[in-house]
Design an enzyme around this catalytic site. Structure first.
Site, mmCIF file in Angstrom:
data_model
loop_
_atom_site.group_PDB
_atom_site.id
_atom_site.type_symbol
_atom_site.label_atom_id
_atom_site.label_comp_id
_atom_site.label_asym_id
_atom_site.label_seq_id
_atom_site.Cartn_x
_atom_site.Cartn_y
_atom_site.Cartn_z
ATOM 1 N N ASN A 253 12.451 -18.357 51.705
ATOM 2 C CA ASN A 253 13.137 -19.310 50.818
ATOM 3 C C ASN A 253 13.715 -18.560 49.625
ATOM 4 O O ASN A 253 14.630 -19.031 48.964
ATOM 5 C CB ASN A 253 12.199 -20.448 50.362
ATOM 6 C CG ASN A 253 10.845 -19.962 49.852
ATOM 7 O OD1 ASN A 253 10.487 -18.804 50.022
ATOM 8 N ND2 ASN A 253 10.096 -20.853 49.250
ATOM 9 N N LYS B 13 15.095 -12.096 39.089
ATOM 10 C CA LYS B 13 13.873 -11.280 39.217
ATOM 11 C C LYS B 13 14.140 -10.004 40.002
ATOM 12 O O LYS B 13 13.667 -8.939 39.641
ATOM 13 C CB LYS B 13 12.771 -12.067 39.952
ATOM 14 C CG LYS B 13 12.214 -13.215 39.169
ATOM 15 C CD LYS B 13 11.191 -13.978 39.981
ATOM 16 C CE LYS B 13 11.765 -14.767 41.125
ATOM 17 N NZ LYS B 13 12.639 -15.870 40.782
ATOM 18 N N GLY C 297 15.721 -15.536 47.649
ATOM 19 C CA GLY C 297 16.892 -14.688 47.897
ATOM 20 C C GLY C 297 17.103 -13.844 46.663
ATOM 21 O O GLY C 297 17.482 -14.360 45.623
ATOM 22 N N HIS C 298 16.769 -12.569 46.742
ATOM 23 C CA HIS C 298 16.923 -11.692 45.584
ATOM 24 C C HIS C 298 18.167 -10.817 45.763
ATOM 25 O O HIS C 298 18.236 -10.033 46.699
ATOM 26 C CB HIS C 298 15.683 -10.805 45.416
ATOM 27 C CG HIS C 298 14.466 -11.584 45.014
ATOM 28 N ND1 HIS C 298 13.193 -11.093 45.095
ATOM 29 C CD2 HIS C 298 14.352 -12.832 44.506
ATOM 30 C CE1 HIS C 298 12.347 -12.014 44.660
ATOM 31 N NE2 HIS C 298 13.026 -13.078 44.296
ATOM 32 N N ASP D 137 15.601 -18.201 40.607
ATOM 33 C CA ASP D 137 16.946 -17.617 40.497
ATOM 34 C C ASP D 137 17.235 -17.022 39.117
ATOM 35 O O ASP D 137 18.382 -17.009 38.669
ATOM 36 C CB ASP D 137 18.034 -18.656 40.828
ATOM 37 C CG ASP D 137 17.804 -19.289 42.183
ATOM 38 O OD1 ASP D 137 17.441 -18.561 43.107
ATOM 39 O OD2 ASP D 137 17.983 -20.519 42.301
ATOM 40 N N GLU D 138 16.207 -16.546 38.454
ATOM 41 C CA GLU D 138 16.387 -16.001 37.102
ATOM 42 C C GLU D 138 16.916 -14.571 37.114
ATOM 43 O O GLU D 138 17.266 -14.030 36.067
ATOM 44 C CB GLU D 138 15.050 -16.007 36.328
ATOM 45 C CG GLU D 138 14.457 -17.390 36.082
ATOM 46 C CD GLU D 138 13.520 -17.819 37.204
ATOM 47 O OE1 GLU D 138 13.493 -17.132 38.250
ATOM 48 O OE2 GLU D 138 12.826 -18.827 37.046
ATOM 49 N N GLN E 152 10.538 -17.527 43.598
ATOM 50 C CA GLN E 152 10.762 -18.841 42.969
ATOM 51 C C GLN E 152 10.484 -18.753 41.461
ATOM 52 O O GLN E 152 10.746 -17.714 40.877
ATOM 53 C CB GLN E 152 9.911 -19.932 43.638
ATOM 54 C CG GLN E 152 10.381 -20.295 45.049
ATOM 55 C CD GLN E 152 9.862 -19.350 46.118
ATOM 56 O OE1 GLN E 152 8.686 -19.065 46.170
ATOM 57 N NE2 GLN E 152 10.754 -18.866 46.957
HETATM 58 P P1 IMP Z 1 11.101 -24.830 49.784
HETATM 59 O O1 IMP Z 1 10.442 -23.725 49.057
HETATM 60 O O2 IMP Z 1 12.150 -24.385 50.770
HETATM 61 O O3 IMP Z 1 10.115 -25.789 50.399
HETATM 62 O O4 IMP Z 1 11.919 -25.714 48.698
HETATM 63 C C1 IMP Z 1 11.257 -26.456 47.674
HETATM 64 C C2 IMP Z 1 12.045 -26.420 46.378
HETATM 65 O O5 IMP Z 1 12.014 -25.110 45.836
HETATM 66 C C3 IMP Z 1 13.526 -26.780 46.521
HETATM 67 O O6 IMP Z 1 13.941 -27.450 45.354
HETATM 68 C C4 IMP Z 1 14.211 -25.435 46.620
HETATM 69 O O7 IMP Z 1 15.551 -25.478 46.201
HETATM 70 C C5 IMP Z 1 13.355 -24.636 45.637
HETATM 71 N N1 IMP Z 1 13.362 -23.194 45.944
HETATM 72 C C6 IMP Z 1 12.708 -22.558 46.934
HETATM 73 N N2 IMP Z 1 12.949 -21.227 46.883
HETATM 74 C C7 IMP Z 1 13.738 -21.028 45.824
HETATM 75 C C8 IMP Z 1 14.293 -19.859 45.225
HETATM 76 O O8 IMP Z 1 14.091 -18.714 45.648
HETATM 77 N N3 IMP Z 1 15.072 -20.072 44.124
HETATM 78 C C9 IMP Z 1 15.268 -21.300 43.590
HETATM 79 N N4 IMP Z 1 14.774 -22.416 44.113
HETATM 80 C C10 IMP Z 1 14.009 -22.286 45.206
#
Ligand code: IMP
Length: 430
Positions: free
Chosen positions: A38, A16, A40-41, A13-14, A225
């Site tokens: 997972n 990107k 979200g940009h 969530d920086e 991520q």
């Molecule tokens: P998963 O990727 O859904 O399995 O989640 C694993 C961990 O990564 C959790 O702490 C999520 O909140 C975090 N996470 C996954 N995708 C993102 C993202 O795009 N931004 C921030 N945290 C993320």
């Protein structure tokens, strides 16, 4: 023009998407190499806000080629919806400007079910995942029971692969997680249709990218991520299930490391984290809430409030080392306006001893005491500044301190969500 990897240098969530959107102007191809929906940009253009989950941020520039690499996991239902939403916002993702690796793995309904059932079962020990089935799909990939994009678009392969894996996954869902079994025919009919709709995007991505490089085209590899959520180097087990660092760019696209020239790390001017796991510089109470509100720190994918904290230069130095970050893009500096004092974490104390490297043990990380350098804040609204010299002296000193304590020079600083609110300190794409 170099081939560049852009990664999050913190816990995701920086910003990107916003930086990739800007520099994608200077490259020919933008490729996502890991993660799935997972991510979200959020990208703001004029009054419009577009949130991308699978699609590379370059998709907003029609003359660029956007690619989803083999390291990405694709939820076809969500991807089709994303493409439709993009089209209704006036953009286009079509077979000419979007390619999807035939080797990418597909998120199936049982992956989501397993993810959510585990999270609700785990109670206190939960990871705080996004619930999108990311862990289970990567698990299946490693366990050799995954379904690839090449299978999705071929009804015979889809049927054979699904038959092979569904029985075992259903048994796990029902006997271990206490869930309900899923029906082969229903899934098959639904997914075969997605396969038909997406078939035209299928591509041998490694060949495409390597040929493009040979022809003198440039590639931007877009990470999702962040470095500290990487499966190997993050704060395991509170991580995502893929290689979100720069090394993932090769694994997730089939382009060798020798063809990658530079790595740009994105970091906020402070730190945030969603989900569970250690966060040494987290600010609790009113001050943390003030930062969350000022930065609008709520997840783009799940809407969850993000945990907020001070800039952690010690963690960032670790991220820079692992990923070869040669430049830093600092986002959301404007959010810090109005904070009287601003802290920068320059080291960790554990049981009275200063650590020399970032701990691999979460118990240690949970118990460390951050060593802070307190800096003077500034009151002015800086969101309209066009040059570094227009920033208050305290903000400039703050940026200098970030460079000094992380050892990474700053390429750019952003002062707001829209495309023009950015100051470039260096030129790296000449
Ligand atoms: P998963 O990727 O859904 O399995 O989640 C694993 C961990 O990564 C959790 O702490 C999520 O909140 C975090 N996470 C996954 N995708 C993102 C993202 O795009 N931004 C921030 N945290 C993320």
């Amino acid at each position: 023009m170099p081939n560049v990897v852009v990664i999050g240098a913190q816990w995701g969530d920086e910003g990107k998407g916003r930086i990739v959107d800007l520099i994608s102007e200077k490259v020919d191809i933008i490729v996502r190499y890991q993660g799935g929906n997972n991510a979200g940009h959020t990208i703001v253009i004029g009054d419009e806000k577009v949130v991308l989950h699978h699609l590379p941020s370059g998709i907003l520039r029609e003359d660029k080629l956007s690619v989803i690499g083999n390291g990405v996991v694709v939820d076809p239902k969500v991807l089709l919806q994303e493409i439709r939403e993009l089209e209704s916002a006036g953009y286009s993702a079509n077979e000419n400007n979007l390619k999807i690796s035939d080797r990418a793995h597909v998120i199936m309904p049982y992956h989501r079910e397993i993810d959510m059932a585990r999270e609700s079962m785990n109670g206190k020990g939960k990871i705080g995942t996004t619930g999108r089935g990311i862990g289970p799909v990567y698990e299946d990939k490693a366990a050799r029971r995954g379904i690839k994009f090449a299978d999705l678009i071929d009804p015979d392969s889809l049927s054979a692969r699904l038959k092979d894996v569904l029985e075992e996954r259903n048994s796990y869902l029902t006997k271990v997680l206490g869930g309900n079994p899923l029906n082969f025919e229903e899934i098959f009919q639904e997914y075969v249709q997605y396969g038909r709709e997406l078939k035209g995007f299928s591509c041998d991505v490694s060949t495409l990218l390597n040929k493009s490089i040979s022809n003198g085209q440039n590639i931007l590899f877009e990470g999702a991520q962040g470095a500290l959520l990487d499966i190997d180097f993050g704060t395991y087990p509170y991580v995502t299930s893929s290689s979100s660092g720069s090394g993932g760019a090769s694994i997730g696209t089939g382009v060798s490391p020798t063809k990658i020239d530079t790595v740009l790390g994105i970091s906020k001017a402070y730190t945030t984290r969603v989900g569970e796991g250690p966060f040494p510089t987290e600010i609790s109470g009113e001050l943390g809430e003030e930062l969350r509100q000022a930065g609008g720190e709520f997840g783009a994918t799940t809407g969850r409030p993000r945990r907020c904290g001070w800039f952690d230069a010690f963690a960032l130095k670790y991220a820079a080392q692992i990923n070869g970050i040669s430049w830093l893009a600092v986002t959301k500096l404007d959010v810090l306006s109005g904070f009287e004092k601003i802290n920068v974490c320059i080291g960790y104390l554990y049981k009275g001893q200063q650590l020399t490297s970032f701990p691999s043990n979460n118990q240690v990380l949970k118990d460390i005491e951050p060593i802070y350098l307190e800096m003077e804040g500034w009151k002015e609204d800086i969101s309209e500044a066009k040059e570094l010299s227009e920033l208050p002296i305290q903000a400039r000193k703050y940026l200098e301190k970030l460079e000094e304590t992380t050892g990474v020079p700053i390429y750019t600083v952003s002062l707001g969500p829209s495309r023009e609110k950015i100051i470039f300190l260096n030129e790296i794409f000449s």
